[in-house]
Design a protein around this motif. Structure first.
Motif, PDB file in Angstrom:
ATOM      1  N   ASN A 167     125.336 -10.747  -9.108  1.00  0.00           N
ATOM      2  CA  ASN A 167     125.238  -9.329  -8.755  1.00  0.00           C
ATOM      3  C   ASN A 167     124.525  -8.523  -9.837  1.00  0.00           C
ATOM      4  O   ASN A 167     123.798  -7.568  -9.539  1.00  0.00           O
ATOM      5  N   ARG A 168     124.735  -8.907 -11.099  1.00  0.00           N
ATOM      6  CA  ARG A 168     124.100  -8.161 -12.181  1.00  0.00           C
ATOM      7  C   ARG A 168     122.606  -8.472 -12.305  1.00  0.00           C
ATOM      8  O   ARG A 168     121.795  -7.576 -12.541  1.00  0.00           O
ATOM      9  N   TRP A 169     122.236  -9.745 -12.148  1.00  0.00           N
ATOM     10  CA  TRP A 169     120.888 -10.156 -12.538  1.00  0.00           C
ATOM     11  C   TRP A 169     119.938 -10.460 -11.393  1.00  0.00           C
ATOM     12  O   TRP A 169     118.736 -10.648 -11.630  1.00  0.00           O
ATOM     13  N   GLN A 170     120.413 -10.514 -10.158  1.00  0.00           N
ATOM     14  CA  GLN A 170     119.517 -10.943  -9.083  1.00  0.00           C
ATOM     15  C   GLN A 170     118.298 -10.025  -8.953  1.00  0.00           C
ATOM     16  O   GLN A 170     117.200 -10.485  -8.608  1.00  0.00           O
ATOM     17  N   GLY A 171     118.466  -8.737  -9.241  1.00  0.00           N
ATOM     18  CA  GLY A 171     117.341  -7.814  -9.144  1.00  0.00           C
ATOM     19  C   GLY A 171     116.276  -8.048 -10.194  1.00  0.00           C
ATOM     20  O   GLY A 171     115.152  -7.540 -10.062  1.00  0.00           O
ATOM     21  N   ALA A 172     116.613  -8.800 -11.259  1.00  0.00           N
ATOM     22  CA  ALA A 172     115.652  -9.070 -12.332  1.00  0.00           C
ATOM     23  C   ALA A 172     114.944 -10.404 -12.168  1.00  0.00           C
ATOM     24  O   ALA A 172     114.114 -10.771 -13.007  1.00  0.00           O
TER      25      ALA A 172
END
Length: 279
Positions: A167-172
């Motif tokens: 959830n924290r890193w998928q956008g990166a």
């Protein structure tokens, strides 16, 4: 080890990391330094693996959370992925009802793990094209919710480490990259294809495994799943130095989300508690 009871102020809460055999309890603060303060870290004796009653965990939590000490505070729990089941479900052809998807998930769970579904509590993170499911032992949830209720804590979430990091890193994640999480000797992969999470895989990492092993292991997973090999692995966790060595342009690379050593030398269960940051 106990650090003593701490006074709380507005914007502070409790974060608990739970692994098989150990727990780590932290005070968190959004607005005042330090953001993380260790309150206690303790081992317990797990009973009968994932099919026990987790009574040992319950007793340890009762000791670490004395009655009245933290009443009214929020409590967030991060579980070691070894305590949960993670799986992806392909939608049945023509399925339009929630009941169809849940039935497919139950069948897939049974075929993958062979456990009775009634012993597990399932939840889902929706992707309209491929739902992703997580199951937690009901006995584990019962101990966590019981102690939270007895100590009058507001239980904010109970979630596996993989979900916190995803959830924290998928956008990166960059185009062509897979997501990775290294916890002790297990590499968990979030396999992406066509811009979505296709599968979650867990690979044991042998001591001394180098960059060639990593590249070959991911190529093998891609072949098994029928997807393209990743050009890049973006990784949570303390990766071996050999994995991060500079490579020739256009070749497979492994890049960490956080700088090496950013965990400050925390124990594995403490790193578990910190997963995903304060959010």
């Amino acid at each position: 080890m106990r650090k003593g009871l701490e006074k709380f102020s507005l914007g502070q809460g409790l974060r608990l990391g739970v692994a098989s055999g150990s727990v780590s309890l932290w005070r968190t603060s959004r607005w005042r330094a330090p953001a993380w303060t260790l309150l206690a870290e303790q081992e317990y004796v797990p009973q009968d693996g994932l099919h026990g009653d987790f009574a040992g965990l319950g007793r340890v939590l009762e000791q670490l959370l004395p009655e009245g000490a933290y009443a009214g505070r929020s409590l967030s729990v991060v579980l070691d992925d070894a305590l949960v089941r993670l799986w992806q479900v392909d939608l049945p052809q023509g399925a339009t009802r929630l009941a169809d998807i849940e039935a497919a998930a139950a069948l897939r769970f049974q075929s993958l793990y062979g456990d009775a579904p009634g012993l597990w509590h399932s939840s889902r993170a929706w992707d309209a094209r491929a739902p992703f499911f997580c199951a937690v032992p009901r006995a584990l949830l019962a101990q966590l919710t019981r102690v939270a209720a007895q100590r009058r804590l507001a239980l904010m979430f109970i979630t596996p480490q993989f979900a916190r990091h995803w959830n924290r890193w998928q956008g990166a994640l960059k185009p062509g990259a897979w997501f990775g999480q290294l916890q002790e000797h297990t590499l968990r992969l979030g396999v992406r294809h066509d811009g979505r999470l296709r599968a979650v895989r867990a690979l044991p990492v042998r001591p001394g495994a180098g960059h060639d092993w990593l590249e070959q292991a991911l190529a093998r997973e891609a072949l098994l799943l029928g997807v393209s090999e990743p050009a890049l692995l973006q990784l949570c966790g303390a990766a071996p130095v050999a994995w991060l060595a500079p490579r020739a342009a256009g070749s497979f690379a492994c890049v960490p989300f956080a700088p090496p050593g950013d965990d400050g030398g925390l124990s594995p269960v403490a790193r578990l508690a910190h997963s995903g940051g304060l959010a």
